[in-house]
Write a protein that holds these residues in place. Sequence first.
Motif, PDB file in Angstrom:
ATOM      1  N   ALA A 158     -80.040 -16.305 -36.551  1.00 61.19           N
ATOM      2  CA  ALA A 158     -80.913 -16.164 -35.783  1.00 61.19           C
ATOM      3  C   ALA A 158     -82.316 -16.374 -36.137  1.00 61.19           C
ATOM      4  N   LEU A 159     -82.621 -15.879 -37.393  1.00 64.58           N
ATOM      5  CA  LEU A 159     -84.027 -15.864 -37.986  1.00 64.58           C
ATOM      6  C   LEU A 159     -84.437 -17.260 -38.649  1.00 64.58           C
ATOM      7  N   VAL A 160     -83.706 -17.950 -38.947  1.00 66.08           N
ATOM      8  CA  VAL A 160     -84.018 -18.965 -39.962  1.00 66.08           C
ATOM      9  C   VAL A 160     -84.872 -19.913 -39.096  1.00 66.08           C
ATOM     10  N   LYS A 161     -84.757 -20.019 -37.881  1.00 69.13           N
ATOM     11  CA  LYS A 161     -85.551 -20.807 -37.023  1.00 69.13           C
ATOM     12  C   LYS A 161     -87.010 -20.318 -36.856  1.00 69.13           C
ATOM     13  N   MET A 162     -87.182 -19.186 -37.354  1.00 69.67           N
ATOM     14  CA  MET A 162     -88.393 -18.207 -37.170  1.00 69.67           C
ATOM     15  C   MET A 162     -88.881 -18.056 -35.599  1.00 69.67           C
ATOM     16  N   PRO A 163     -87.946 -17.475 -35.127  1.00 70.76           N
ATOM     17  CA  PRO A 163     -87.938 -17.274 -33.551  1.00 70.76           C
ATOM     18  C   PRO A 163     -88.993 -16.438 -33.101  1.00 70.76           C
ATOM     19  N   ARG A 164     -89.711 -16.588 -31.979  1.00 71.27           N
ATOM     20  CA  ARG A 164     -90.731 -15.813 -31.726  1.00 71.27           C
ATOM     21  C   ARG A 164     -90.252 -14.583 -31.126  1.00 71.27           C
ATOM     22  N   VAL A 165     -89.027 -14.459 -30.828  1.00 72.66           N
ATOM     23  CA  VAL A 165     -88.242 -13.092 -30.253  1.00 72.66           C
ATOM     24  C   VAL A 165     -87.040 -13.084 -30.736  1.00 72.66           C
ATOM     25  N   LEU A 166     -86.756 -12.010 -31.422  1.00 74.55           N
ATOM     26  CA  LEU A 166     -85.324 -11.973 -31.847  1.00 74.55           C
ATOM     27  C   LEU A 166     -84.246 -11.072 -31.016  1.00 74.55           C
ATOM     28  N   LEU A 167     -83.266 -11.410 -30.406  1.00 76.08           N
ATOM     29  CA  LEU A 167     -82.629 -10.720 -29.324  1.00 76.08           C
ATOM     30  C   LEU A 167     -81.160 -10.346 -30.184  1.00 76.08           C
ATOM     31  N   LEU A 168     -80.619  -9.144 -30.127  1.00 69.78           N
ATOM     32  CA  LEU A 168     -79.513  -8.554 -30.671  1.00 69.78           C
ATOM     33  C   LEU A 168     -78.614  -7.876 -29.632  1.00 69.78           C
ATOM     34  N   ASP A 169     -77.285  -8.318 -29.342  1.00 66.13           N
ATOM     35  CA  ASP A 169     -76.492  -7.914 -28.280  1.00 66.13           C
ATOM     36  C   ASP A 169     -75.741  -6.940 -29.036  1.00 66.13           C
ATOM     37  N   GLU A 170     -75.694  -5.452 -28.641  1.00 63.69           N
ATOM     38  CA  GLU A 170     -74.797  -4.514 -29.349  1.00 63.69           C
ATOM     39  C   GLU A 170     -74.501  -4.833 -30.775  1.00 63.69           C
ATOM     40  N   PRO A 171     -75.626  -5.017 -31.468  1.00 62.33           N
ATOM     41  CA  PRO A 171     -75.421  -5.379 -32.938  1.00 62.33           C
ATOM     42  C   PRO A 171     -74.633  -4.509 -33.956  1.00 62.33           C
ATOM     43  N   LEU A 172     -74.448  -3.117 -33.751  1.00 58.14           N
ATOM     44  CA  LEU A 172     -73.678  -2.603 -34.460  1.00 58.14           C
ATOM     45  C   LEU A 172     -72.035  -1.994 -33.928  1.00 58.14           C
ATOM     46  N   SER A 173     -71.943  -2.359 -32.675  1.00 58.29           N
ATOM     47  CA  SER A 173     -70.711  -1.850 -31.918  1.00 58.29           C
ATOM     48  C   SER A 173     -69.354  -2.415 -32.952  1.00 58.29           C
ATOM     49  N   ASN A 174     -69.448  -3.268 -33.529  1.00 58.85           N
ATOM     50  CA  ASN A 174     -68.237  -3.779 -34.195  1.00 58.85           C
ATOM     51  C   ASN A 174     -68.258  -3.251 -35.748  1.00 58.85           C
ATOM     52  N   LEU A 175     -68.960  -2.451 -35.970  1.00 58.08           N
ATOM     53  CA  LEU A 175     -69.120  -1.849 -37.304  1.00 58.08           C
ATOM     54  C   LEU A 175     -68.489  -0.251 -37.595  1.00 58.08           C
ATOM     55  N   ASP A 176     -68.060  -0.132 -38.717  1.00 56.43           N
ATOM     56  CA  ASP A 176     -67.536   1.420 -38.775  1.00 56.43           C
ATOM     57  C   ASP A 176     -68.944   2.036 -38.963  1.00 56.43           C
ATOM     58  N   ALA A 177     -68.571   3.359 -38.775  1.00 61.01           N
ATOM     59  CA  ALA A 177     -69.529   4.595 -38.753  1.00 61.01           C
ATOM     60  C   ALA A 177     -70.460   4.391 -39.923  1.00 61.01           C
ATOM     61  N   ARG A 178     -69.912   4.436 -41.022  1.00 61.07           N
ATOM     62  CA  ARG A 178     -70.993   4.409 -42.394  1.00 61.07           C
ATOM     63  C   ARG A 178     -71.751   3.026 -42.349  1.00 61.07           C
ATOM     64  N   LEU A 179     -71.039   1.947 -42.033  1.00 56.51           N
ATOM     65  CA  LEU A 179     -71.948   0.493 -42.082  1.00 56.51           C
ATOM     66  C   LEU A 179     -72.836   0.756 -40.886  1.00 56.51           C
ATOM     67  N   ARG A 180     -72.539   1.340 -40.042  1.00 57.16           N
ATOM     68  CA  ARG A 180     -73.488   1.072 -38.788  1.00 57.16           C
ATOM     69  C   ARG A 180     -74.916   1.924 -39.258  1.00 57.16           C
ATOM     70  N   LEU A 181     -74.654   2.986 -39.891  1.00 60.31           N
ATOM     71  CA  LEU A 181     -75.801   3.669 -40.315  1.00 60.31           C
ATOM     72  C   LEU A 181     -76.709   2.913 -41.118  1.00 60.31           C
ATOM     73  N   GLN A 182     -76.061   2.338 -42.096  1.00 64.79           N
ATOM     74  CA  GLN A 182     -76.736   1.318 -43.208  1.00 64.79           C
ATOM     75  C   GLN A 182     -77.467   0.137 -42.507  1.00 64.79           C
ATOM     76  N   THR A 183     -76.442  -0.543 -41.496  1.00 63.23           N
ATOM     77  CA  THR A 183     -77.008  -1.643 -40.919  1.00 63.23           C
ATOM     78  C   THR A 183     -78.075  -1.438 -40.074  1.00 63.23           C
ATOM     79  N   ARG A 184     -78.115  -0.389 -39.243  1.00 62.55           N
ATOM     80  CA  ARG A 184     -79.335  -0.078 -38.502  1.00 62.55           C
ATOM     81  C   ARG A 184     -80.641   0.073 -39.322  1.00 62.55           C
ATOM     82  N   GLU A 185     -80.595   0.702 -40.435  1.00 63.43           N
ATOM     83  CA  GLU A 185     -81.904   0.725 -41.237  1.00 63.43           C
ATOM     84  C   GLU A 185     -82.134  -0.576 -41.713  1.00 63.43           C
ATOM     85  N   GLU A 186     -81.111  -1.496 -41.892  1.00 66.42           N
ATOM     86  CA  GLU A 186     -81.212  -3.035 -42.343  1.00 66.42           C
ATOM     87  C   GLU A 186     -82.229  -3.662 -41.296  1.00 66.42           C
ATOM     88  N   ILE A 187     -81.460  -3.424 -39.914  1.00 62.55           N
ATOM     89  CA  ILE A 187     -82.140  -4.210 -38.993  1.00 62.55           C
ATOM     90  C   ILE A 187     -83.832  -3.742 -38.828  1.00 62.55           C
TER      91      ILE A 187
END
Lengths: 447, 322
Positions: A158-187
């Motif tokens: 999503a980022l490689v085109k250098m978008p003006r706006v980044l949209l994320l649809d439920e970005p963490l819902s498919n991750l387990d609890a630990r990864l979710r914490l990690q990934t949300r910091e990452e985002i």
Amino acid sequence: MKVVLEHLTKIFPSRDKKEGGEVIAVNDFNLEIPDGKLIGLLGPSGCGKSTTLFMISGLQAPSGGKIYFGEDDVTELSPENRGIGLVFQNYALYPHMTVRQNILFPLQNLKGENKLTKEEMLKRADEAARLVQIGEYMNRKPSELSGGQQQRVAIARALVKMPRVLLLDEPLSNLDARLRLQTREEIRRIQRDTKITTIFVTHDQEEAMSISDFIVVMKLGVIMQTGKPQWVYDDPANLFVAKFLGTPPINVFTGRVEAEKLYIGEECVLDVKGAADQEVFVGIRPEGFILSKEGRMSCAVSGIDVMGRDISVVSSNPASVNTVIRSIISADEMGNISGSTAKFDLKPHKVFLFNKETEERVRFGEQIAAHEKMVAEMKAEGQFYSTHEGPLPREQDDKVREEKPAEEKKGVFAKVKGLFKKKPAQPAPSEEEGAEENTDTEGKKNA
Amino acid sequence: MTKTKHKNNWKAWLYLLPALIILAVFTVWPIINTIRIAFLCRWDNELETVVGYDYQAAMIGKEFVLGFNNFTSVVQNDQFLTCLGNTMLLTVLTVPVSTMLALLIAVALNSIKPLRKIFQTIFFLPYVTNSIAIGMVFAAMFGMIGIMPGREPISIGIINTIIEAFGGTRINWIDQGSSYWANIMVMFIYIVWNALPFKILVLLGGLQGVNKQYYDAAKVDGASRWRTFWRITVPLLSPMIAYVVITGFIGGFKEYSSIVGIFGDDMGPVGKEGALNTMVGFIYEFIDHNQGKASAAALILFAIIFAVTMINLYVSKKKVHY
């Protein structure tokens, strides 16, 4: 890039022609999203948040209203011409391409003057991969990656085109609890690094509160309240917002205000200066209770959950809308519980009153000044703040049924529908969801 | 534990027995027997030559010996190269074309909502129609009647009528005096049309299993329709495409009834009998008087199909994304 939504509306035609009644997924949605911020669209399932996101992306055409990116009206533009990056809920990585090919794909589609040479493409793809830290997996297929890694590839694509706006649809819902914490910091980190205006959709209030600069709480296609997460939490505009934010969820009681005193049941529990006499719902945050031997509110204790630093007292009260009351208190105060009754004093800034009819907030005492200060501060910062005005939306199914008196005919169908409605949308506010349904149906019976 | 397992096994075999017997009698034994017969031949005193196995001779007690004579005489047969060439030509022409057409039609069908069921039914009709009957209809469409000595033939076939309506000159497609390439053209159209329904069905099924979100993602990524087709649809469908290509090749090598449908069992236009004969037709010619030769030809055909399928599988391993 500032994103402005003006009177955005999406109406889905009814699938069942006999049933009639189209579904208004998004209803007159007005929002100005400041440049370079991370915005969480938050609401229960079916509140129109994903529809809003897809309208911003261009994958769904709005039934009415306008979308602006900066000064450009993009309402009629197709997705590829809007300059957006979209991360799908289940990532939608092309399974037959390697990670590198996935990330390169948007670049290879560029045409005309934007066309890149092979070297430039590879360089951009490597940069995007480095940003999301997946450089070492470039030659793997998506199926050979974990959920979290796939998520990052999707963000890189999503980022490689250098978008003006980044949209994320439920970005963490498919991750387990630990990864979710990690990934949300990452985002959060990626968003800070790139400074791209980011809008993400979630039904998980904790997720939204933890990483968003601003949250937008939605219900049935209508904005209920917007603002900084902490402010929305501390100063909910109506019962729905109060119930939707917070874990454990807020405790709701029926009560009344008489002569600037708040009564729950027969007990006078709090002085509420400035509030007019009326029937109210009383929302008390779990952390709003103080255990005290002389406490003004008494509840029957049914259990105590020890959580280390804090303890959670589970109790009940006849005036409570939910079946259980959860109060979180410091473990030091545990000695104050004597026998089966707990006596509580209440922290005034954790107690919210809502008019029983409109479910709108009734502020009292210091809350009035605090609210005014908050609004002034937000305006001074040029930040957006809004709350829903006018009558609050009710469950649409009720509306349809009220319009259709021939309900008995499709008794079984209605029953099935009822079952669906009672099903909690998500684990966190499940008790309230049920409770809300009850009050709704009760209100209908009375009418 | 082992005892019950054993018992269950015994029962399982019992349940399978009827099917196994039928398979053994009607499939396994004929295959083994075909291989056996293909290598049997004898010296015939009256004909003063080596002849292949035939069961009438076997019944009156003639002795057969093992040898490769059947294979050599099949390969040296005048008809053999014609049959092999026809089979190869038709297969190589029809399989790619019918696969491409089926893919395009499947994608088109998948992207329309109204009338999809009607179109699906229309495209599926050839599949449920007898191929001899279709062949006869094709023969009528491409055919001419009214051939009189010394006169131009009068064409009534609808294809020639259409060609004439558009100002073209009529072509002798399949009748006496027609050219080989005209015959091949008719066969080509007929086989492609006949092969479409099954392929469309398989590819449409595959398309409906493709997650729609890939197309949304491709749209956001700015892929044109053409690129989406080549970079997303075709790779995601590649297992199905490989399947229809492999079965298409196998079916192509077994082509027979389509020729019979159009030309009858002369396997060619009047005056050029056998010009369009195929490998299966070649096998059938020997089947009632020289089973040895027929078996040898069948084994040769099997070897060709086996080799081509292996090549197909080898290529698909590299190109197919499972």
